[in-house]
Design a protein around this motif. Structure first.
Motif, PDB file in Angstrom:
ATOM      1  N   PRO A   1      -9.077 -23.306  -4.659  1.00  0.00           N
ATOM      2  CA  PRO A   1     -10.199 -22.580  -4.047  1.00  0.00           C
ATOM      3  C   PRO A   1      -9.832 -22.210  -2.612  1.00  0.00           C
ATOM      4  CG  PRO A   1     -10.705 -24.911  -4.184  1.00  0.00           C
ATOM      5  CD  PRO A   1      -9.387 -24.723  -4.878  1.00  0.00           C
ATOM      6  N   ILE A   2      -9.904 -20.959  -2.299  1.00  0.00           N
ATOM      7  CA  ILE A   2      -9.374 -20.468  -1.025  1.00  0.00           C
ATOM      8  C   ILE A   2     -10.448 -20.524   0.050  1.00  0.00           C
ATOM      9  CG2 ILE A   2      -8.335 -18.485   0.141  1.00  0.00           C
ATOM     10  CD1 ILE A   2      -7.307 -17.589  -2.612  1.00  0.00           C
ATOM     11  N   TRP A   3     -10.203 -21.308   1.086  1.00  0.00           N
ATOM     12  CA  TRP A   3     -11.042 -21.244   2.270  1.00  0.00           C
ATOM     13  C   TRP A   3     -10.732 -19.938   3.002  1.00  0.00           C
ATOM     14  CZ3 TRP A   3      -9.669 -26.124   0.515  1.00  0.00           C
ATOM     15  CH2 TRP A   3     -10.698 -27.064   0.443  1.00  0.00           C
ATOM     16  N   LYS A   4     -11.739 -19.346   3.567  1.00  0.00           N
ATOM     17  CA  LYS A   4     -11.531 -18.089   4.280  1.00  0.00           C
ATOM     18  C   LYS A   4     -10.596 -18.304   5.464  1.00  0.00           C
ATOM     19  CE  LYS A   4     -16.068 -16.254   3.035  1.00  0.00           C
ATOM     20  NZ  LYS A   4     -17.400 -15.809   3.519  1.00  0.00           N
ATOM     21  N   ILE A   5      -9.908 -17.232   5.838  1.00  0.00           N
ATOM     22  CA  ILE A   5      -8.917 -17.328   6.919  1.00  0.00           C
ATOM     23  C   ILE A   5      -9.547 -17.872   8.193  1.00  0.00           C
ATOM     24  CG2 ILE A   5      -7.489 -15.955   8.495  1.00  0.00           C
ATOM     25  CD1 ILE A   5      -6.725 -14.222   6.103  1.00  0.00           C
TER      26      ILE A   5
ATOM     27  N   ILE B   1      -9.988 -21.622   7.922  1.00  0.00           N
ATOM     28  CA  ILE B   1      -8.724 -22.356   8.093  1.00  0.00           C
ATOM     29  C   ILE B   1      -8.308 -22.360   9.564  1.00  0.00           C
ATOM     30  CG2 ILE B   1      -6.271 -22.380   7.500  1.00  0.00           C
ATOM     31  CD1 ILE B   1      -7.072 -21.145   4.788  1.00  0.00           C
ATOM     32  N   ARG B   2      -8.450 -21.225  10.244  1.00  0.00           N
ATOM     33  CA  ARG B   2      -8.103 -21.158  11.672  1.00  0.00           C
ATOM     34  C   ARG B   2      -8.981 -22.110  12.485  1.00  0.00           C
ATOM     35  NH1 ARG B   2      -3.081 -19.597  12.153  1.00  0.00           N
ATOM     36  NH2 ARG B   2      -2.670 -17.598  11.157  1.00  0.00           N
ATOM     37  N   HIS B   3     -10.269 -22.193  12.104  1.00  0.00           N
ATOM     38  CA  HIS B   3     -11.166 -23.126  12.792  1.00  0.00           C
ATOM     39  C   HIS B   3     -10.734 -24.571  12.550  1.00  0.00           C
ATOM     40  CE1 HIS B   3     -14.841 -24.869  14.407  1.00  0.00           C
ATOM     41  NE2 HIS B   3     -15.007 -25.526  13.265  1.00  0.00           N
ATOM     42  N   GLN B   4     -10.340 -24.876  11.316  1.00  0.00           N
ATOM     43  CA  GLN B   4      -9.873 -26.226  10.999  1.00  0.00           C
ATOM     44  C   GLN B   4      -8.638 -26.586  11.830  1.00  0.00           C
ATOM     45  OE1 GLN B   4      -9.288 -25.756   6.807  1.00  0.00           O
ATOM     46  NE2 GLN B   4     -11.481 -25.692   6.335  1.00  0.00           N
ATOM     47  N   ILE B   5      -7.742 -25.641  11.986  1.00  0.00           N
ATOM     48  CA  ILE B   5      -6.528 -25.899  12.774  1.00  0.00           C
ATOM     49  C   ILE B   5      -6.875 -26.065  14.249  1.00  0.00           C
ATOM     50  CG2 ILE B   5      -4.353 -24.859  13.554  1.00  0.00           C
ATOM     51  CD1 ILE B   5      -4.072 -23.690  10.723  1.00  0.00           C
ATOM     52  N   ASP B   6      -7.849 -25.295  14.723  1.00  0.00           N
ATOM     53  CA  ASP B   6      -8.289 -25.459  16.112  1.00  0.00           C
ATOM     54  C   ASP B   6      -8.832 -26.869  16.346  1.00  0.00           C
ATOM     55  OD1 ASP B   6      -7.607 -22.875  16.800  1.00  0.00           O
ATOM     56  OD2 ASP B   6      -9.636 -22.067  16.519  1.00  0.00           O
ATOM     57  N   VAL B   7      -9.511 -27.426  15.343  1.00  0.00           N
ATOM     58  CA  VAL B   7     -10.017 -28.794  15.469  1.00  0.00           C
ATOM     59  C   VAL B   7      -8.858 -29.774  15.584  1.00  0.00           C
ATOM     60  CG1 VAL B   7     -11.273 -30.639  14.276  1.00  0.00           C
ATOM     61  CG2 VAL B   7     -12.207 -28.315  14.293  1.00  0.00           C
TER      62      VAL B   7
END
Length: 576
Positions: free
Chosen positions: A4-8, A11-17
């Motif tokens: 299941p694909i999380w929106k780009i 994912i960018r927000h997750q990496i920022d965390v």
């Protein structure tokens, strides 16, 4: 299974965390959690963004005013439990059963699709599944290849187009269960084609092979079966393991085999826990009065299974087998935030439950219920006909005798069936199966169901057609009319009084009540049936399987009285 694909942007927000420039939604601090790969307890912190774990380790994130910090000191955390073989239509419906199970730590179902398949065209079934998918709970599904009974229109329902549409869905991860497997051995290439199509889509094929010989298991393995849940003895467990099957151990209202199987596995020192799963296999509501997968884990702990093995059998082993450990069964980065917070490793009922990052239970209090589902796409029962004296003519030379809850055999009828009432001095009753649209009927006698049950009616059956059972024809007619009035359900009538009833307004087969309430109703029904001579363990399964042609020896079906072993209709259904 497709990822299941999380929106780009997600994912960018997750990496920022992880980078420390943004804050997570939840931080679990001082966590002692089970790491499924290492098979050991790890201490650290767990960062969660919406429904996803974005980090596990010793570090702490940037904490903002919007971040919830939960101190898990003194608790043990395990992955959310997975029920790998659910029949979520045993009076309860998928939403109500999931809501109940989630409070006990089961946050993922791999569920039978048969009821949806039989009652709805695919487009409407898929719409319901999409609605269920929006809940903070994980639903995955099977694709059935046969109906478990003799349907008048099976060839119209089970086509390459309809089954192919199920196989193409990313949330359909299992083919089967293969109750119609004898057709494969007899050369049914149509079913084999569907199985190969499922395999191409990365699905597992689940068998249904009770009592199967070594050669049968070998043949079915070559045909594509990957797993089986029908082992009833330690010898059958070993036989399946030797043939390369994944084995799911059952603890259900019909077959509570798990305690003895685990005891025997431990006594024989079989090092096979990595290849085992556990299931309640569609147990009826009252069986779940003390749990769902938490109940299986407790059985395992009581049997002496090591706690880590017990928890992995109900989480990681399932996820690994179904190729979805990238999402489930592991407390690690990238997975769904499905976490059970336990008092200790010997107490599988969680104090708190996170499912997809949402607290469903916190500090032993229910904090969120799963939202109700709109079941209006399932057609109402709407019985547009009445039963008459003409329906209660019984002229067959033999009836159906119950060997146990679900096995039935033929017997010779010796009583006068023209009388309005049968004697209470024997355990034979009238039995009618009537088309829910009123077009046909099958009438005979059933032996061993009850001794003094006057009138009984149920719209709960394998096909949703109407079952009438009883000693007294007038009471049976009244019971039918009560089911009609309720728009579906189960009713006992005696001396013109309604003794008890279970309303099933969703298509005539499912309740919309919470499982807790349904448990109480089923217990009353079972008690009243027992008082009238029902001596078996699970009446709900008896109703379900009277039509089931994957079990011996004779069945009452839409086509008539069916000989399972000879695969032929002995006495056809009659038009009304």
């Amino acid at each position: 299974m497709q990822y299941p694909i999380w929106k780009i942007e997600e994912i960018r927000h997750q990496i920022d965390v992880v980078n420390g420039t943004k804050s997570p939604d939840i931080v679990i601090t001082n966590a002692t959690f089970l790491h499924s790969h290492l098979k050991k307890w790890i201490t650290g912190n767990i960062w969660i963004v919406k429904d996803r774990i974005v980090y596990t380790g010793s570090g702490m994130p940037l904490v903002s005013d919007q971040t919830e910090v939960y101190d898990a000191t003194g608790q043990k955390i395990v992955p959310g439990y997975i029920e790998p073989h659910v029949h979520p239509f045993q009076l309860y419906n998928p939403q109500t059963f999931a809501d109940y199970a989630a409070q006990l730590g089961t946050t993922t179902f791999i569920a039978d699709n048969l009821t949806l398949f039989l009652m709805l065209e695919n487009k409407k079934a898929f719409s319901l599944m999409d609605e269920l998918k929006e809940l903070p709970f994980s639903f995955y599904w099977w694709a059935r290849f046969d109906s478990q009974t003799e349907l008048k229109n099976e060839e119209e329902l089970f086509t390459s187009k309809t089954i192919g549409e199920w196989i193409e869905r990313s949330d359909v991860i299992m083919g089967g269960e293969l109750t119609g497997w004898p057709r494969l051995l007899s050369g049914d290439d149509q079913m084999l084609y569907w199985m190969q199509q499922a395999k191409t889509n990365g699905m597992k094929i689940e068998g249904h092979f009770p009592g199967a010989s070594e050669r049968t298991l070998a043949r079915m393995r070559l045909l594509g079966a990957d797993g089986d849940h029908e082992a009833m003895t330690i010898e059958e467990v070993e036989r399946r393991i030797l043939q390369g099957y994944a084995v799911t151990l059952r603890h259900s209202s019909i077959r509570p085999d798990l305690p003895q199987l685990l005891k025997d596995i431990l006594e024989k020192d079989l090092q096979i826990f990595d290849h085992l799963m556990m299931t309640t296999d569609g147990a009826t509501p009252s069986f779940h009065i003390d749990g769902v997968m938490d109940k299986c884990i407790q059985v395992a702990l009581d049997a002496g299974v090591k706690p880590i093995d017990a928890y992995l059998m109900s989480s990681f082993n399932v996820a690994k087998y179904y190729n979805m450990s990238n999402l489930h069964g592991v407390i690690a980065t990238g997975r769904y935030a499905d976490l059970n917070f336990l008092k200790d490793e010997h107490s599988p009922v969680p104090l708190s439950v996170l499912s997809k990052g949402i607290w469903l239970k916190k500090e032993q209090q229910k904090t969120r219920a799963l939202d109700p589902i709109n079941w209006s796409s399932i057609p109402d029962l709407n019985l547009s006909f009445d039963v008459s004296e003409a329906d209660f003519q019984f002229s067959m030379p033999f009836g159906i005798e119950m060997v146990n809850d679900v096995i039935t055999k033929p017997y010779s009828i010796s009583h006068d069936t023209t009388e309005m009432e049968l004697s209470k001095n024997h355990d034979e009753s009238f039995l009618l199966l009537i088309d829910r649209k009123g077009k046909w009927k099958v009438s005979t006698l059933i032996k061993g169901f009850a001794t003094s049950l006057m009138g009984f009616a149920s719209s709960y059956s394998n096909t949703g057609d109407i079952l009438l059972i009883g000693k007294n024809k007038e009471s049976m007619q009244q019971a039918f009319r009560e089911v009609k009035k309720m728009n579906g359900g189960i009713v006992i009538v005696e001396d013109e009084q309604i003794i008890c009833s279970v309303q099933l307004p969703i298509g005539g087969v499912l309740s919309n009540k919470p499982v807790e309430d349904l448990i109480e109703e089923e217990l009353v029904l079972k008690r009243e049936l027992a008082a009238r001579g029902f001596k078996h363990g699970d009446a709900i399964y008896t109703l379900l399987f009277l039509q089931a042609t994957h079990l011996p020896y004779v069945r009452i079906t839409q086509k008539g009285i069916f000989d399972v072993m000879k695969k032929q209709v002995l006495f056809p259904a009659l038009m009304r």
